[in-house]
Design an enzyme around this catalytic site. Structure first.
Site, PDB file in Angstrom:
ATOM      1  N   CYS A 177       0.854  -1.182   0.000  1.00  0.00           N
ATOM      2  CA  CYS A 177       0.000   0.000   0.000  1.00  0.00           C
ATOM      3  C   CYS A 177       0.891   1.234   0.000  1.00  0.00           C
ATOM      4  O   CYS A 177       1.685   1.427   0.930  1.00  0.00           O
ATOM      5  CB  CYS A 177      -0.865  -0.024   1.261  1.00  0.00           C
ATOM      6  SG  CYS A 177      -1.884   1.436   1.483  1.00  0.00           S
ATOM      7  N   CYS A 214      -1.046   3.690  -6.707  1.00  0.00           N
ATOM      8  CA  CYS A 214      -1.898   3.061  -5.692  1.00  0.00           C
ATOM      9  C   CYS A 214      -2.138   1.637  -6.178  1.00  0.00           C
ATOM     10  O   CYS A 214      -2.442   1.435  -7.366  1.00  0.00           O
ATOM     11  CB  CYS A 214      -3.215   3.824  -5.560  1.00  0.00           C
ATOM     12  SG  CYS A 214      -4.501   2.919  -4.647  1.00  0.00           S
TER      13      CYS A 214
HETATM   14  N1  DGL Z   1      -4.021   0.574  -2.114  1.00  0.00           N
HETATM   15  C1  DGL Z   1      -3.563   1.663  -1.366  1.00  0.00           C
HETATM   16  C2  DGL Z   1      -2.408   2.398  -1.964  1.00  0.00           C
HETATM   17  O1  DGL Z   1      -1.609   1.777  -2.640  1.00  0.00           O
HETATM   18  C3  DGL Z   1      -4.559   2.506  -0.616  1.00  0.00           C
HETATM   19  C4  DGL Z   1      -5.857   2.815  -1.257  1.00  0.00           C
HETATM   20  C5  DGL Z   1      -6.787   3.406  -0.217  1.00  0.00           C
HETATM   21  O2  DGL Z   1      -7.135   2.667   0.702  1.00  0.00           O
HETATM   22  O3  DGL Z   1      -7.116   4.579  -0.311  1.00  0.00           O
HETATM   23  O4  DGL Z   1      -2.235   3.559  -1.764  1.00  0.00           O
END
Ligand code: DGL
Length: 284
Positions: free
Chosen positions: A75, A197
């Site tokens: 993440c 993301c």
């Molecule tokens: N998948 C996450 C990222 O790479 C976070 C997305 C979220 O929960 O806003 O930033």
């Protein structure tokens, strides 16, 4: 810590499955425990303090209950908010974080105009500001915070919300792509788009349709998997190929909706719904 222990991987939700996919390909003999913090998703529009608190709770839980030998923070938002503190708290733990692939994008762009899509939390973080400052003299970066997009991608896995979520994804992608400027391969066009993301990897096909065949999309799953491989090798923690695989190779946990995780795991990793389970949102 020993080589037969699993590797922990987590994200706010299903986005990190795109990283898990790459990890499984790179390290096919390893066991993985994936935690989707769906009860608290999305992270991208929450405060840094909140994300740090969740990150520490998840790391403690995976270490304490699942005896992981390494942790991949799949993440970008959690990495930006908490990776420094995590490293300080767990100095002996092999730890891999994610950041938007600005440097790899530089190597690919010919027009020197690069688009970056990420959550608001990532874009607003000091870590991202430092990363951007380190490359800004070499190209123009058009950075777009994509509020609502990770949430819509989460919702697209839930049968009763899928249709509305797909429409919302189409609308948001159109809006954000338009806001970044003209894409293409002529002078002045953005020719490279960074998916900052992990959720956005799952709308690559939709992006491709909007952007045409010449724009390069850059994500981080594969380099992160290679980095995890290197770290485990250096720590002599790689699982030997011939060891017994009777222990479940893949466990997927969610603090939220089980059906959504099951649908996503089946759709993107071909995993049986039985490998998914619910854990308390408090992780207590
Ligand atoms: N998948 C996450 C990222 O790479 C976070 C997305 C979220 O929960 O806003 O930033």
């Amino acid at each position: 810590m020993n080589a037969s222990m699993p590797i922990g991987v987590f994200d706010s939700g299903i986005g990190g499955l795109s990283v898990l996919q790459a990890l499984q390909k790179e390290l096919p003999h390893e066991r993985f425990v994936y935690l989707a913090d769906n009860a608290h998703a999305p992270y991208g529009e929450k405060s840094e303090a909140f994300i740090r608190e969740r990150t520490h709770a998840i790391a403690d839980y995976l270490l304490g209950q699942h005896h992981i030998k390494a942790l991949v923070v799949a993440c970008n938002t959690a990495t930006a908010a908490a990776i420094h503190e995590l490293r300080a708290r767990h100095p002996a733990l092999p730890l891999v974080g994610l950041e938007p692939a600005l440097k790899p994008a530089l190597a690919l762009s010919r027009t020197r105009r690069i688009g970056v899509m990420a959550t608001r939390g990532t874009v607003a973080s000091d870590k991202f500001a430092r990363l951007l400052a380190s490359v800004q003299t070499e190209a123009h970066f058009e950075v777009q915070a994509c509020n609502g997009l990770a949430l819509a991608i989460e919702q697209s896995t839930l049968p009763d919300q899928a249709e509305a979520a797909q429409a919302q994804i189409a609308h948001l992608l159109q809006t954000y792509i338009q806001a970044m400027g003209r894409f293409g391969c002529a002078t002045g066009d953005i020719d490279t788009l960074v998916l900052g993301c992990t959720h956005y990897v799952f709308v690559e096909n939709d992006l491709r349709q909007l952007l045409g065949p010449h724009v390069q999309l850059v994500s981080t799953g594969e380099p992160v998997a290679r980095q995890t491989h290197r770290l485990l090798a250096a720590a002599v923690l790689l699982k030997p190929e011939m060891t017994d695989m009777t222990a479940q190779p893949m466990r997927l946990l969610t603090t939220g909706d089980l059906q959504g995780l099951q649908a996503a795991a089946q759709r993107w990793l071909g995993l049986h719904p039985e490998v998914c389970e619910t854990v308390p949102a408090s992780l207590g």
